[in-house]
Design a protein around this motif. Structure first.
Motif, mmCIF file in Angstrom:
data_model
loop_
_atom_site.group_PDB
_atom_site.id
_atom_site.type_symbol
_atom_site.label_atom_id
_atom_site.label_comp_id
_atom_site.label_asym_id
_atom_site.label_seq_id
_atom_site.Cartn_x
_atom_site.Cartn_y
_atom_site.Cartn_z
ATOM 1 N N THR A 1 0.858 -1.181 0.000
ATOM 2 C CA THR A 1 0.000 0.000 0.000
ATOM 3 C C THR A 1 0.894 1.230 0.000
ATOM 4 O OG1 THR A 1 -1.596 -1.242 1.335
ATOM 5 C CG2 THR A 1 -1.902 1.138 1.211
ATOM 6 N N ARG B 1 -15.198 2.657 -2.840
ATOM 7 C CA ARG B 1 -15.401 2.847 -1.406
ATOM 8 C C ARG B 1 -14.286 3.706 -0.811
ATOM 9 N NH1 ARG B 1 -20.009 -0.201 0.864
ATOM 10 N NH2 ARG B 1 -20.801 -1.066 -1.097
ATOM 11 N N PRO B 2 -14.643 4.547 0.170
ATOM 12 C CA PRO B 2 -13.621 5.430 0.745
ATOM 13 C C PRO B 2 -12.558 4.698 1.572
ATOM 14 C CG PRO B 2 -15.718 5.643 1.910
ATOM 15 C CD PRO B 2 -15.980 4.793 0.706
ATOM 16 N N ASP B 3 -12.834 3.457 1.963
ATOM 17 C CA ASP B 3 -11.856 2.730 2.789
ATOM 18 C C ASP B 3 -11.066 1.719 1.972
ATOM 19 O OD1 ASP B 3 -13.833 0.915 2.315
ATOM 20 O OD2 ASP B 3 -14.039 0.276 4.403
ATOM 21 N N ARG B 4 -10.937 1.946 0.696
ATOM 22 C CA ARG B 4 -10.172 1.065 -0.174
ATOM 23 C C ARG B 4 -9.145 1.882 -0.920
ATOM 24 N NH1 ARG B 4 -13.817 -3.549 -0.554
ATOM 25 N NH2 ARG B 4 -12.529 -4.466 -2.181
ATOM 26 N N PRO B 5 -8.063 1.293 -1.429
ATOM 27 C CA PRO B 5 -7.785 -0.137 -1.543
ATOM 28 C C PRO B 5 -7.281 -0.749 -0.235
ATOM 29 C CG PRO B 5 -5.925 1.090 -2.408
ATOM 30 C CD PRO B 5 -6.988 2.097 -2.045
ATOM 31 N N GLN B 6 -7.565 -2.037 -0.083
ATOM 32 C CA GLN B 6 -7.032 -2.812 1.028
ATOM 33 C C GLN B 6 -6.306 -4.032 0.463
ATOM 34 O OE1 GLN B 6 -10.057 -3.834 3.907
ATOM 35 N NE2 GLN B 6 -10.892 -1.765 3.934
ATOM 36 N N PRO B 7 -5.136 -4.345 1.008
ATOM 37 C CA PRO B 7 -4.355 -5.450 0.429
ATOM 38 C C PRO B 7 -5.136 -6.767 0.309
ATOM 39 C CG PRO B 7 -3.071 -4.327 2.136
ATOM 40 C CD PRO B 7 -4.421 -3.672 2.101
ATOM 41 N N ARG B 8 -5.806 -7.172 1.390
ATOM 42 C CA ARG B 8 -6.441 -8.487 1.358
ATOM 43 C C ARG B 8 -7.580 -8.538 0.351
ATOM 44 N NH1 ARG B 8 -10.259 -11.787 3.589
ATOM 45 N NH2 ARG B 8 -11.247 -10.253 4.925
ATOM 46 N N LEU B 9 -8.253 -7.433 0.145
ATOM 47 C CA LEU B 9 -9.442 -7.439 -0.710
ATOM 48 C C LEU B 9 -9.154 -7.033 -2.142
ATOM 49 C CD1 LEU B 9 -12.044 -5.937 1.774
ATOM 50 C CD2 LEU B 9 -11.602 -8.332 1.249
ATOM 51 N N ARG C 1 -5.762 -6.948 -3.764
ATOM 52 C CA ARG C 1 -4.498 -7.299 -4.438
ATOM 53 C C ARG C 1 -4.707 -8.220 -5.631
ATOM 54 N NH1 ARG C 1 -2.706 -10.202 1.139
ATOM 55 N NH2 ARG C 1 -4.142 -11.938 1.045
ATOM 56 N N ARG D 1 -9.118 6.910 -2.549
ATOM 57 C CA ARG D 1 -8.914 8.087 -1.721
ATOM 58 C C ARG D 1 -8.286 9.267 -2.488
ATOM 59 N NH1 ARG D 1 -7.341 8.521 3.840
ATOM 60 N NH2 ARG D 1 -9.137 9.870 3.650
ATOM 61 N N THR E 1 -4.193 6.931 -2.461
ATOM 62 C CA THR E 1 -3.576 5.716 -1.938
ATOM 63 C C THR E 1 -3.660 4.646 -3.005
ATOM 64 O OG1 THR E 1 -4.208 6.289 0.323
ATOM 65 C CG2 THR E 1 -3.724 3.975 -0.098
#
Lengths: 376, 376, 376, 376
Positions: free
Chosen positions: C254, C310-318, C320, C332, C344
């Motif tokens: 990230t 979504r405002p809380d993404r990207p996330q590695p687990r979801l 990648r 973001r 991000t």
């Protein structure tokens, strides 16, 4: 505490840069009986200051006094003025080095596995079998030593288990069967030890040699000193089956245990005693005390065993530091549909399960008059 | 696969926004037999599109078709045109809702615990006891249904265990004793489920109600269908002792199991059979096959059980996805000093241990002619 | 995809037992253009089968065909019949070995850092600067090669960054300032790599040499090919400041990025353009496409950049694994109070950030006629 | 420490069952100035003992004295005999309750965000801006209070940042630009807070409202008290850009910071000062001291800022407890290619970043004569 020495004993630490060595240093900071005096490590580190070579992983920093000590090679001559030696050596080198130190009449308390099962080497968990220290006299006689000795403590997983088994055995007689499954912290493997790729989002269902150690060490620790104090009578009728796993925990081994008591088996004459009730077991564990408490050893936990009230305890993060990491926490005591009784225990693997046991064993040796200052 | 329907069956999903519901959607993407048709969730979500309300936690995104579906309340009328219903409902509401769907003559495959132990509700792990599906006829008769039924699958931990126990029981006869200790993934608790403060650097040694579920479900699943197919004869002489722990793993429950076979006990006439050898057990597990394979169900794993070669396997991160998450991996097969034999198994708790079982049960129902399109 | 070869190209993999080597093998399973043919590793492993020596850490097992391959030493002679060489070698040995392979007229695509900054070695992120492949002709001429070449891909953190920067630069002109802070996965350090004691309940705020790599590689990748195609014109006026951290994530780096565009600075004549709006940036990133898409490379992600809603993404687990791990996810996007804009991004460090880039570079080379079968 | 009261001050704790409330209790155990006297929580908990209702998550157990306290509703009348009130209330209720306590002439030190930005409420990080306490006199006058007041402390991330910025500002003048990117511990979100499914093998790149809090609080804290002490002059020319991430750490926020000093900008007259050197910054931070040290507050860390020597520090697990969790650790001080200087800092988010600041603020209030026993 009796036999309090007139001055602090000077402690040498073998394997001082490793994780157990670091824990020795951390636990001896401001210890009332011992002061860190000489640090030993591999030839690669020797000659440099401790601050230069160590990759410190304890969450409290070491003092500048320790940081400025020049690391010595692990040779007895370099530790001549130490009153006591704590060994956190790796098993690949501990065997020979510890033997050399013993032969040099030094008092060695070791966390290494190498000499644990030797016939006249006490294998002592301080809150389980401190009476095994008596064999030191025989050891000295055999090696013609004046004040040296070699006392080992147990594998970290064994340590938590035997404190509880000893309390049960004292109250209810020997167990015939013990099944234990562990969830062990990564610190038990040293540094760098377990790769993060092996433990994040994962469980490793094997720890090499660990199950064998648990199954064999229990029999020696829960056994008795021979009448002539020349060695140990191992327990013969307690069968242990261990399964060891590694989980994503920093410190603290959790163990799920099922036990069956010999008295609950049908005897030859058809008689049979009921197993102890959960309430009895709970009381016995909570009230259990050991020589470490009686002799008022400074590191002795208030209780060797802490019984957890909440049904979701013990938990490593919340319970490992109970009584300074020297108390074993037990919870979930309940009947086992297959054996008699089951429960879950937690032991701080690098405190009571390693360096803490060695230090408490040294305190016991002082209290019993077995360990004295060099000039005493 | 036999009885292939002429068109894809329209699937309704109850509890579609929860973790099991999400897994249903994920597993049904591009499924050759089923297509996601109607999504049901709580009144709070109903009326909005799935994309608006779901907090998606699967690592493959859902399609825009699914995202645009308007979520329905969980009432049978809204699911009238569904050929099959998959329920991932929370147990707090599943009981009544599933009963209402059954009475409305809908074909329901449920992951919820509520009806699992009901006398005429099949509790089926597809690669362990698919023959229990036969009781559906009795269920239909009792409720005067034409095509509806209610079939449940097992608790996620039970699921992994019974596949292996069934293979052993088929080959070596019943087990008298089973001791199992689990290390369960956090996804088993749903979302938000386990707090990060409870699981980082920690183990939680309790999962409410889980041990009871494991101990009771095994007896039903490994039991047999009554001769008149009106219900189930539970296993009576296999005692199970379960201890359940939560660890820092996303998906995949690891279970350490010790078993004793009835045949290895001393019989009344003094006779006694040896327990099976490790080599025999290994061969039996590797060669085990089930109706799901024989009927060539599309989601059936190539092998219900995968035997791991390496001594440090199975591991959740590396083995949970074997054969799409529908195969149970077994390793560390070795003698148990207390019972006969011990081993470690791994099951993907949200695939075979939850949504995957329901889907494979539905495939079995199609293959056996129990589930057909509405208009068939 | 154009220039499709008549048969699959035989791939040799250098460093086949390492984490990048394992990922090469995993990504080449069932690849339509390439087939794993020869595996190279250190002298210690050579002569044994791959199955015997590898400690496999990818969550999909390798095939028995691969497991039975006898590992070769990394010498060009052993790879004579390979059409293409993928190098996952450690940088301690990659320099000399890759040079030897190049001189032996082999076509090498390398993930190692050693030759990245060499003047006539293309440093290519396939969805950022595929046009740099043109310098291969000069490379061949200089080394008198018929078909061999050496193409490298970028550091894993650089990779994610430059795909986004290239899209921005194409649309809005060069950036004058880039500040990037990373949170990098442990797989980037190989195996055993990061110790679990360093990363559980922890962050490590240093990755040796990583910041320097990011700061220098960006200038080469975002630069242009010299008019005579003999090398590269590095970007001169884009200053990059990188801070690299290691966090407890298995896969997926990230990166939090702030950028300032040259056009938004006050020019000498007092003129100044506004920075692009968030909406413009969002559109430009979502619509960005590269030659890999135009040439329909088989591993090319549908979009080089995926914009997260979504405002809380990207996330590695979801995120990648989006588009097989070859798409960079950006979220973001918002104004930066200090520079112009911040966002991000997430890149799969062992797919697009390592082996995936090499493979996609090889596909580009095939599509452009630069890489052909040996007998072609 | 001056103004030492004749007896310990009786402390009331609002929000006592939450994570901040638990930390208040833990830090006040054996505190020489304060003793836990009354515990307040929601109506749901009121009337039961603290031991019955709390889900304790600190790794040191609370005493039986605390466990036996009957929890009170958060009404001023129940706290009449408390000398001081510490508030760990959730922001959903803190606003009204704290106002009621203030109006009841109680001395309140709050960790909640609600009143932080109010014109006459001091927002104090004890080792950054203790002089802001002077505004309490105006506050009392305005509300006609005899001894009551309301003092807040800052957001946990802001706290670590402003201690360092204050030291830099004192030595080198104001900064024009600050870019900060955080990696925050899960304890900052309370309990249950962050779901394990969101943080295992993951990073969450958003913390709602956190960036705004950081950007606005800095200006107030680093600003000055108005000449008439009726409020605060916020800093106007320091622009802050914050990016906040959640990572898999229990306690300890890590922040990567880049700063530019106003003095290094080209002035209107063309003059320009060089930015301070790394060595100067290092010395200034290491030597920085605050009123908390001068007044010898009992919880004051020996140094407000600890400069880490090793290049891979600070790390949350190893550095968060430095000086009891009340010192901010700074490392990796180096030039920033884009701004002037960059570094990484670590703050214990639930000690200095929350309850520890409130307690140290109370100690400052005692030392300055602002807070006295009720009967004084």
């Amino acid at each position: 505490m009796s036999n309090l020495p007139a001055r602090k004993l000077r402690a040498g630490i073998l394997g001082a840069t490793g994780t157990v060595g670091q824990r020795f240093i951390s636990l001896l900071e401001s210890h009332p009986l011992f002061v860190v005096h000489t640090l030993g490590a591999s030839a690669r580190s020797a000659g440099q200051t401790y601050g230069q070579v160590v990759r410190w992983k304890v969450n409290v920093p070491f003092t500048s006094v320790v940081g400025d000590l020049v690391v010595q090679p692990c040779e007895p001559d370099r530790f001549r003025d130490c009153d006591v030696i704590f060994s956190g050596l790796d098993s690949s080198v501990a065997g020979e080095i510890e033997t050399a130190f013993l032969k040099a009449d030094l008092a060695v308390l070791s966390n290494a596995k190498n000499h644990r099962m030797a016939p006249d080497v006490p294998l002592i968990v301080p809150t389980a079998n401190p009476e095994h220290l008596a064999v030191v006299q025989h050891q000295r006689a055999r090696h013609s030593l004046k004040r040296g000795f070699l006392v080992t403590n147990a594998n970290c997983s064994t340590t938590g288990l035997v404190v509880v088994l000893r309390a049960l055995q004292d109250a209810f007689g020997p167990m015939s069967h013990v099944i234990v499954q562990t969830m062990q912290a990564v610190s038990g493997a040293g540094y760098p030890g377990v790769s993060s790729l092996d433990i994040l989002d994962n469980v490793v269902p094997l720890i090499d040699g660990e199950e064998e150690k648990m199954e064999s060490e229990v029999a020696k620790i829960l056994g008795s000193v021979l009448p002539d104090q020349s060695g140990f009578q191992h327990l013969e009728n307690t069968v242990v089956s261990a399964t060891c796993n590694r989980v994503a925990v920093i410190d603290g081994h959790t163990e799920c245990v099922s036990v069956k008591f010999a008295r609950s088996a049908v005897a030859a004459d058809g008689s049979q005693l009921p197993p102890p009730s959960v309430a009895e077991v709970r009381r016995v564990l909570a009230e259990y005390t050991s020589e470490a408490q009686l002799l008022q050893c400074v590191s002795a936990p208030k209780h060797p065993i802490t019984v957890a009230d909440r049904p979701d305890r013990p938990q490593p993060r919340l319970d490992r530091d109970t009584h300074g990491g020297n108390s074993v926490t037990v919870g979930r005591i309940r009947p086992c549909p297959v054996l008699d009784l089951k429960f879950t225990l937690l032991v701080h693997n690098t405190v009571l399960g390693a360096a803490g046991s060695s230090i408490l064993n040294a305190e016991l040796a002082v209290a019993k008059g077995v360990l004295k200052p060099l000039d005493d």
